[in-house]
Enzyme design. Structure first.
Site, mmCIF file in Angstrom:
data_model
loop_
_atom_site.group_PDB
_atom_site.id
_atom_site.type_symbol
_atom_site.label_atom_id
_atom_site.label_comp_id
_atom_site.label_asym_id
_atom_site.label_seq_id
_atom_site.Cartn_x
_atom_site.Cartn_y
_atom_site.Cartn_z
ATOM 1 N N ASN A 1 -53.560 3.240 -13.913
ATOM 2 C CA ASN A 1 -52.901 3.678 -15.141
ATOM 3 C C ASN A 1 -53.995 4.263 -16.034
ATOM 4 O O ASN A 1 -54.781 3.528 -16.623
ATOM 5 C CB ASN A 1 -52.217 2.467 -15.805
ATOM 6 C CG ASN A 1 -51.624 2.795 -17.159
ATOM 7 O OD1 ASN A 1 -51.447 3.961 -17.514
ATOM 8 N ND2 ASN A 1 -51.320 1.760 -17.925
ATOM 9 N N TRP A 2 -54.037 5.603 -16.106
ATOM 10 C CA TRP A 2 -55.135 6.250 -16.819
ATOM 11 C C TRP A 2 -55.024 6.086 -18.339
ATOM 12 O O TRP A 2 -55.992 6.262 -19.044
ATOM 13 C CB TRP A 2 -55.184 7.738 -16.458
ATOM 14 C CG TRP A 2 -55.628 8.016 -15.062
ATOM 15 C CD1 TRP A 2 -55.850 7.119 -14.060
ATOM 16 C CD2 TRP A 2 -55.912 9.315 -14.506
ATOM 17 N NE1 TRP A 2 -56.246 7.759 -12.909
ATOM 18 C CE2 TRP A 2 -56.288 9.112 -13.152
ATOM 19 C CE3 TRP A 2 -55.875 10.613 -14.999
ATOM 20 C CZ2 TRP A 2 -56.632 10.165 -12.300
ATOM 21 C CZ3 TRP A 2 -56.213 11.665 -14.152
ATOM 22 C CH2 TRP A 2 -56.595 11.440 -12.822
ATOM 23 N N LYS A 3 -53.814 5.800 -18.833
ATOM 24 C CA LYS A 3 -53.576 5.683 -20.282
ATOM 25 C C LYS A 3 -53.960 7.005 -20.966
ATOM 26 O O LYS A 3 -53.886 8.053 -20.341
ATOM 27 C CB LYS A 3 -54.300 4.465 -20.860
ATOM 28 C CG LYS A 3 -53.953 3.188 -20.071
ATOM 29 C CD LYS A 3 -54.395 1.917 -20.747
ATOM 30 C CE LYS A 3 -54.010 0.721 -19.892
ATOM 31 N NZ LYS A 3 -54.349 -0.563 -20.558
ATOM 32 N N HIS B 1 -44.719 -0.978 -20.264
ATOM 33 C CA HIS B 1 -46.081 -1.454 -20.464
ATOM 34 C C HIS B 1 -46.184 -2.106 -21.846
ATOM 35 O O HIS B 1 -45.557 -1.659 -22.806
ATOM 36 C CB HIS B 1 -47.077 -0.294 -20.349
ATOM 37 C CG HIS B 1 -48.495 -0.751 -20.216
ATOM 38 N ND1 HIS B 1 -49.226 -1.202 -21.292
ATOM 39 C CD2 HIS B 1 -49.303 -0.873 -19.132
ATOM 40 C CE1 HIS B 1 -50.433 -1.561 -20.875
ATOM 41 N NE2 HIS B 1 -50.498 -1.375 -19.570
ATOM 42 N N GLU C 1 -48.311 -1.973 -24.048
ATOM 43 C CA GLU C 1 -48.730 -1.065 -25.121
ATOM 44 C C GLU C 1 -47.538 -0.265 -25.646
ATOM 45 O O GLU C 1 -47.433 0.008 -26.842
ATOM 46 C CB GLU C 1 -49.836 -0.134 -24.602
ATOM 47 C CG GLU C 1 -51.141 -0.886 -24.409
ATOM 48 C CD GLU C 1 -52.109 -0.277 -23.414
ATOM 49 O OE1 GLU C 1 -53.143 -0.922 -23.160
ATOM 50 O OE2 GLU C 1 -51.829 0.819 -22.873
ATOM 51 N N GLU D 1 -48.406 -8.388 -16.208
ATOM 52 C CA GLU D 1 -49.644 -8.184 -16.963
ATOM 53 C C GLU D 1 -49.691 -9.167 -18.125
ATOM 54 O O GLU D 1 -48.923 -9.049 -19.072
ATOM 55 C CB GLU D 1 -49.740 -6.743 -17.471
ATOM 56 C CG GLU D 1 -48.395 -6.089 -17.814
ATOM 57 C CD GLU D 1 -48.524 -4.961 -18.821
ATOM 58 O OE1 GLU D 1 -49.426 -4.145 -18.642
ATOM 59 O OE2 GLU D 1 -47.736 -4.908 -19.772
ATOM 60 N N GLY E 1 -57.637 -5.242 -21.101
ATOM 61 C CA GLY E 1 -58.729 -4.627 -21.837
ATOM 62 C C GLY E 1 -59.559 -5.615 -22.638
ATOM 63 O O GLY E 1 -60.396 -5.230 -23.445
ATOM 64 N N SER F 1 -57.261 -6.705 -16.544
ATOM 65 C CA SER F 1 -58.709 -6.775 -16.273
ATOM 66 C C SER F 1 -59.006 -7.082 -14.806
ATOM 67 O O SER F 1 -59.847 -7.916 -14.496
ATOM 68 C CB SER F 1 -59.376 -7.802 -17.192
ATOM 69 O OG SER F 1 -59.195 -7.437 -18.550
ATOM 70 N N GLY G 1 -58.729 0.455 -17.074
ATOM 71 C CA GLY G 1 -60.061 1.049 -17.208
ATOM 72 C C GLY G 1 -60.774 1.323 -15.894
ATOM 73 O O GLY G 1 -61.430 2.354 -15.736
#
Length: 251
Positions: free
Chosen positions: A9-11, A96, A98, A168, A174, A214, A236
């Protein structure tokens, strides 16, 4: 048999040029040395059509990070499931933390997104998970169950086969904190049991449940060795080919 999947997931990272360069590097690396699992990269919308032109989708699946909860129309700035599909993408991440947290996506909104994604032939990577407060209050089970019930348990058994669950723990995204492999396995097993209650053992056993939080090359092997952890949704560590390949190699 359920599939093992490592999804990136590049975000909101990578210019178009940087994204194309990374996708080309991954494409070359994994074509030369075929992975022992399915690999998916989920990129910003603007990258999809360009990357789809050269990505070997027998080796690496392509997905979006979101889609709209409306079919089409006067929704400035939104991208529909049909548009995502038209780029050549096969997957979409929905729910997600976020998106839920920063953009107030409710279970009802996510339910609409899931239905539109499935109607357009996309496979859905559906994210669920609890916050640190909820984990500390030992409410993680009821939270993930409610998130499933709120947005995907309305689906027929046939539709649900196109859902990949990503667990998640929000407290481990993160932050560098990771659920221990035991903690992750415990809740993955619980999620599978809830799916079994709803759809039966067979579908539960066929459902891929990914761990997101993570996950990196150093802990992926231990996580992926657990019976109910079928891969990872990687943030990440998916932004550098070597890091991402290190996680894929855990299989």
């Amino acid at each position: 048999m359920r599939k093992n999947i490592v999804a990136g997931n590049w975000k909101m990272n990578m210019t178009l040029q940087e994204g194309i360069a990374l996708a080309k590097e991954l494409n070359e690396t994994l074509t030369a040395e075929k992975p022992n699992c399915d690999v998916v990269i989920c990129t910003p919308f603007i990258h999809l059509a360009s990357i789809a032109q050269f990505l070997n989708q027998d080796i690496i699946g392509l997905g979006a990070e979101n889609c709209a909860d409306k079919e089409k129309g006067a929704y400035t700035g939104e991208v529909s499931a049909a548009m995502v599909k038209s780029t050549g993408a096969q997957y979409v991440i929905l729910g997600h933390s976020e998106r839920r947290g920063y953009y107030n996506e409710t279970p009802e909104i996510l339910k609409e997104k899931v239905l539109l994604a499935l109607a357009n032939g996309l496979k859905v990577i559906f994210c669920i998970g609890e916050s640190l407060e909820e984990r500390e209050a030992d409410k993680q089970n009821e939270i993930v169950k409610a998130e499933l019930e709120g947005s995907v348990f309305n689906l027929s058994a046939e539709e649900f086969k196109n859902i990949i669950i990503a667990y998640e723990p929000i407290w481990a995204i993160g932050t560098g904190k990771t659920a221990s492999a035991e903690q992750a396995e415990e809740i993955h097993a619980y999620i599978r049991s809830v799916i079994a209650e709803k759809y039966g053992e067979q579908i539960a056993n066929d459902t891929t449940i990914l761990y997101g939080g993570s996950c990196k090359a150093s802990n992926a092997k231990e996580l992926f060795s657990k019976p109910d952890i079928d891969g990872g949704l990687i943030g990440g560590a998916s932004l550098k080919a070597a890091d991402f390949k290190g996680i894929i190699d855990a299989f």
